[in-house]
Structure formats: C-alpha cells, structure tokens
Design an enzyme around this catalytic site. Structure first.
Site, PDB file in Angstrom:
ATOM      1  N   SER A   1     -13.194   2.771  10.907  1.00  0.00           N
ATOM      2  CA  SER A   1     -13.159   2.084  12.204  1.00  0.00           C
ATOM      3  C   SER A   1     -13.855   2.863  13.309  1.00  0.00           C
ATOM      4  CB  SER A   1     -11.689   1.893  12.604  1.00  0.00           C
ATOM      5  OG  SER A   1     -11.593   1.533  13.957  1.00  0.00           O
TER       6      SER A   1
ATOM      7  N   SER B   1      -3.085  -2.328  11.426  1.00  0.00           N
ATOM      8  CA  SER B   1      -4.388  -2.259  12.092  1.00  0.00           C
ATOM      9  C   SER B   1      -4.306  -2.334  13.613  1.00  0.00           C
ATOM     10  CB  SER B   1      -5.282  -3.391  11.574  1.00  0.00           C
ATOM     11  OG  SER B   1      -4.808  -4.626  12.073  1.00  0.00           O
TER      12      SER B   1
ATOM     13  N   ARG C   1      -2.116   1.824  27.077  1.00  0.00           N
ATOM     14  CA  ARG C   1      -1.871   2.715  25.933  1.00  0.00           C
ATOM     15  C   ARG C   1      -1.714   4.149  26.432  1.00  0.00           C
ATOM     16  NH1 ARG C   1      -5.968  -0.579  21.847  1.00  0.00           N
ATOM     17  NH2 ARG C   1      -4.700  -2.455  22.039  1.00  0.00           N
TER      18      ARG C   1
ATOM     19  N   ASN D   1     -15.502  -3.307  16.685  1.00  0.00           N
ATOM     20  CA  ASN D   1     -14.601  -4.471  16.800  1.00  0.00           C
ATOM     21  C   ASN D   1     -15.306  -5.759  16.390  1.00  0.00           C
ATOM     22  OD1 ASN D   1     -13.716  -2.312  18.560  1.00  0.00           O
ATOM     23  ND2 ASN D   1     -12.172  -3.740  19.312  1.00  0.00           N
TER      24      ASN D   1
ATOM     25  N   THR E   1      -9.071 -10.208  22.378  1.00  0.00           N
ATOM     26  CA  THR E   1      -9.965 -11.383  22.479  1.00  0.00           C
ATOM     27  C   THR E   1      -9.201 -12.680  22.181  1.00  0.00           C
ATOM     28  OG1 THR E   1     -10.585 -11.068  20.166  1.00  0.00           O
ATOM     29  CG2 THR E   1     -12.063 -10.133  21.846  1.00  0.00           C
TER      30      THR E   1
ATOM     31  N   LEU F   1       0.809  -1.222   0.000  1.00  0.00           N
ATOM     32  CA  LEU F   1       0.000   0.000   0.000  1.00  0.00           C
ATOM     33  C   LEU F   1       0.841   1.269   0.000  1.00  0.00           C
ATOM     34  CD1 LEU F   1      -2.735  -1.212   2.465  1.00  0.00           C
ATOM     35  CD2 LEU F   1      -3.110  -0.493   0.087  1.00  0.00           C
TER      36      LEU F   1
ATOM     37  N   GLY G   1      -6.007 -11.945  14.721  1.00  0.00           N
ATOM     38  CA  GLY G   1      -4.581 -11.924  15.059  1.00  0.00           C
ATOM     39  C   GLY G   1      -4.406 -12.143  16.554  1.00  0.00           C
TER      40      GLY G   1
ATOM     41  N   TYR H   1      -3.249   5.440  14.950  1.00  0.00           N
ATOM     42  CA  TYR H   1      -4.075   4.595  14.069  1.00  0.00           C
ATOM     43  C   TYR H   1      -5.408   5.287  13.776  1.00  0.00           C
ATOM     44  CZ  TYR H   1      -7.417   0.886  12.875  1.00  0.00           C
ATOM     45  OH  TYR H   1      -8.404   0.134  12.280  1.00  0.00           O
TER      46      TYR H   1
ATOM     47  N   GLU I   1     -12.759   3.028  16.112  1.00  0.00           N
ATOM     48  CA  GLU I   1     -11.660   3.668  16.847  1.00  0.00           C
ATOM     49  C   GLU I   1     -11.630   5.175  16.548  1.00  0.00           C
ATOM     50  OE1 GLU I   1      -9.780   2.111  19.070  1.00  0.00           O
ATOM     51  OE2 GLU I   1      -8.157   3.550  19.367  1.00  0.00           O
TER      52      GLU I   1
END
Ligand code: NAP
Ligand code: GDD
Length: 342
Positions: A130, A89, A282, A182, A194, A64, A189, A153, A132
C-alpha cells in the site's frame, strides 16, 4: 485452465479481480470468512451453483489468522497464482485495533508465504502492498522512496512488504509487491472517505440526510479506479521475474476537492452540508500521496483508464441509483438495506 487463489475475494478489489480473471478463463478459489450476515454481496453475481457444469468460482471458509488451514487449502487447490488481498484494511480502525491489524494484515502474509514454502507448490504470489507505507515521505513516491509509516495499518503492511522480499530472496519464490495508491469504485466500503461522500451527497440530494460529517479535508490522495488497478495485479504475475511496482494515476486531490466535485455535480452547496467532526481525525495523518508509476508504465505497459472526474461521475451515478431505490422503498413504507451497486 489456470487456477487462482484469492484472499479478500469479498472485498472491493477481490470482486473486480475475480471478474477480471474469470474473463481470462481462470478457475477461481476464494477465501471467505464465516459471518452471521451475508458478506458476499460483491461477488454474488459471479457465483454459480457448484452443480452447474460452468461453475468456476469456489469459496472456502477460512481466516488469515489460522495458518494450518491456509496450508491445507494451498496443498489441495495448488493454484498457479495467489492474490493476497485480505486484510484489516481501514487505517483509522487500525488505531483502535492495532494488535488485530498486525496479526491479520502483517502476519497473514507470512502465514501464506510459509504455506507456499511448506507445501512446496509452484505458484506466483501477489502481495497487496500500500501507498500508506510511504506515510510521511514527501511526494512524489516511487519504488525508491523510503517508507515512513504513520499508522498501525501501514506498519503491518511494511512488515508484509519486507517479508515478501525476504521469501523471494531466501527461497526463490515468485513473490511480488504491488504498491497500490488509493483506488475507489461504487463497490468501495462505505466508511472510506470517497464512498462516504458519494453515499451521503446522493442521499442529501434526495432529502434523506441533512449533514455529512468528515475529518481532515486537507489530506491529499492519488485516487484511481479499482477496476483499472486489478489488471496491474495480474500483469505483475505474468512477468518473467518477480519485482515490485508502484501503481498510481500521478494526480493528487484533497478530500475537500473530491467532496466539492461530488457536491458540485449534484448542484448542492458543499458549505451548507459538510461539517467537521474531530472524531474522524487520526492520531497521525498521511498528508500527501502522489504516486510515480513510471516503472509500471514502462515494464508492464499499464496505464489507468478512468480519470478523477470519471471516477466521481461513476460513483455518484451508482450511489444515486441506490439512493433512489432506498427512497422508493421508504416511501412505500419499507426499510431498505440494499446498498451494493455491482
Ligand atoms: P476491503 O474492501 O476492505 O477488503 C478486505 C478483504 O479482506 C475482505 O474480503 C475481508 O473479508 C477480508 N478480510 C479481512 N480480515 C480477514 C481475515 N481475518 N481473514 C480473511 N479475510 C479477511 O479492501 P480492498 O479495498 O479491496 O483492498 C484489498 C487489499 O489491498 C487490502 O489488503 C488493502 O489493505 C490493500 N490496499 C487497498 C488499497 C485501496 O485503496 N483500496 C490501496 C492499497 C492497498 P470480509 O468481506 O469478510 O470483511
Ligand atoms: N475514512 C474517512 N472518513 N477518512 C476521512 C474522513 C472520514 O470521515 N474525513 C477525512 N478523511 C481523510 C482521512 O483522514 C485520510 O487522510 C483520507 O480522508 C482518506 O481516508 P480513507 O478513505 O479512509 O483512505 P486511506 O487513505 O486512509 O486508506 C486507504 O488507502 C490506502 C492506500 O493509500 C485504504 O484503502 C487502505 O487500505 C489503503 O492501503
């Protein structure tokens, strides 16, 4: 036969979407990155040798961050639909790699839109936006909620969201934003919370791990099943007009609740095995995500099928199978890296 181009085909969503579109009779072209290890585990079961007359999945090496090549691909493939899912991501990782995240997750979208504009191909474009992006905005969040991004992000996704809207208005492209909350699965991943929990708990159950270290247990997320969400992506591109849609379950649970559900299902004592490691905190957190997907329900007729408990059951059951295989191999004196459940 309709032709789809998918970026991020090797990721969780890309694999479910490719399966879904194959089921609808599409020919699939996917962008993959060259890696020194195999990165196609999630789609290996879909791939056929190209000499096979039934082959309908074509993979193209690219990235990308390289615009000229994206333009060449689109011109050569001339897809009817483009699903842009590729991204760096991981929110926590975006604090460690903000520039790279901005380049791939933000500018990657611009590069594809420019490729569509320059080639002049007639196509429909889906952007993986997203929840987010809502960040610190109070719940419930809908298409009308102003964004308050809390991570590099999220900031990159906000840029991508607005550039999609701009190209839609300026160049009349059929370009949509799916604002997905989500969504998880056995293919998630392993560093997302989760899957980290279901992998660890099943390994603990079989005596292969002692502890699970997590960060903020109080964050709340609206968790759905990835397999349900890819259908919404497709529905958005089948509409008469390009619009933006929130896709969510309308239910929110804390990380603690998710973990307690998983440990409870396995009859394990959550307090005995779970510990907090501040390294997973975070710098800025998104406290509560809870989506209002009334518009998608009304206009697309979309609804999630898998419940929160159904999702936990599915992920625990699949990871238990993986853990059992791992244990069998270990007991026989072999090492195991077989982690993918399809
Ligand atoms: P994922 O499993 O992390 O997959 C990301 C995909 O992007 C992988 O195929 C990855 O390739 C590819 N990719 C990363 N960097 C790239 C680059 N420089 N060039 C080309 N491809 C690159 O993510 P996901 O959960 O499927 O999510 C799909 C999309 O939806 C992402 O854009 C994500 O940000 C967005 N989203 C996800 C959620 C969610 O809850 N899952 C919610 C809202 C939005 P490799 O396999 O080679 O790494
Ligand atoms: N990853 C991770 N690891 N998260 C943890 C941990 C841990 O050990 N402990 C607690 N958490 C908390 C995070 O702080 C966050 O509040 C929550 O668990 C969910 O983290 P992730 O599973 O990493 O997902 P995310 O919400 O940050 O981002 C995902 O959802 C976004 C949509 O809202 C990703 O899939 C993004 O790509 C997606 O856009």
């Amino acid at each position: 036969m309709k032709r789809a181009f998918i970026t991020g085909i090797t990721g969780q969503d890309g694999s479910y979407l490719a399966e879904f579109l194959l089921g609808k009779g599409y020919e699939i072209h996917g962008l993959i990155r060259r890696a020194s290890t195999f990165n196609t585990d999630r789609i290996d079961h879909l791939y056929r040798d190209l000499h096979d007359p039934d082959a309908r999945v074509y993979l193209h090496y690219g990235d990308l961050s390289v615009s000229g090549q994206l333009t060449d691909f689109l011109y050569a493939v001339k897809p009817d639909e483009i699903y842009h899912l590729g991204a760096q991501s991981h929110v926590r990782v975006s604090f460690d790699m903000p520039e790279y995240t901005g380049d791939v997750t933000g500018l990657g979208t611009l590069r594809l839109l420019e490729a569509i504009r320059k080639t002049g191909i007639k196509t429909r474009f889906y952007q993986a936006s997203s929840s987010e992006m809502f960040g610190a905005a109070p719940p419930p969040q809908s298409e009308e909620t102003p964004f308050q991004p809390q991570s590099p992000y999220a900031a990159a996704k906000v840029y991508a969201y607005y550039i999609v809207k701009n190209y839609r208005d300026a160049y009349k492209l059929f370009a949509t934003n799916g604002i997905l909350f989500n969504h998880e699965s056995p293919r998630r991943g392993e560093t997302f919370v989760t899957r980290k929990i279901t992998r660890a708990a099943t390994r603990i159950k079989l005596g292969m791990q002692d502890k699970l270290y997590l960060g903020n247990l109080d964050a709340k997320r609206d968790w759905g099943f990835a397999g349900d969400y890819v259908e919404a992506m497709w529905l958005m591109l089948q509409q008469d007009k390009p619009e933006d849609y929130v896709i969510a379950t309308g239910e929110t649970h804390s990380v603690r609740e998710f973990a307690q559900e998983v440990f409870g299902k396995l009859n394990l004592d959550f307090d005995r095995y779970v510990e907090i490691d501040p390294r997973y905190f975070r710098p800025t957190e998104v406290d509560v995500l809870l989506g209002d997907s009334s518009k998608a329900k009304k206009s697309l007729g979309w609804r999630p099928r898998i419940s929160f408990k159904g999702l936990v059951d599915m992920m625990v059951d699949c990871d238990m199978e993986i853990a059992k295989k791992e244990k069998t191999l270990l007991e026989a004196g072999f090492e195991s890296n077989n982690r993918m459940a399809v």
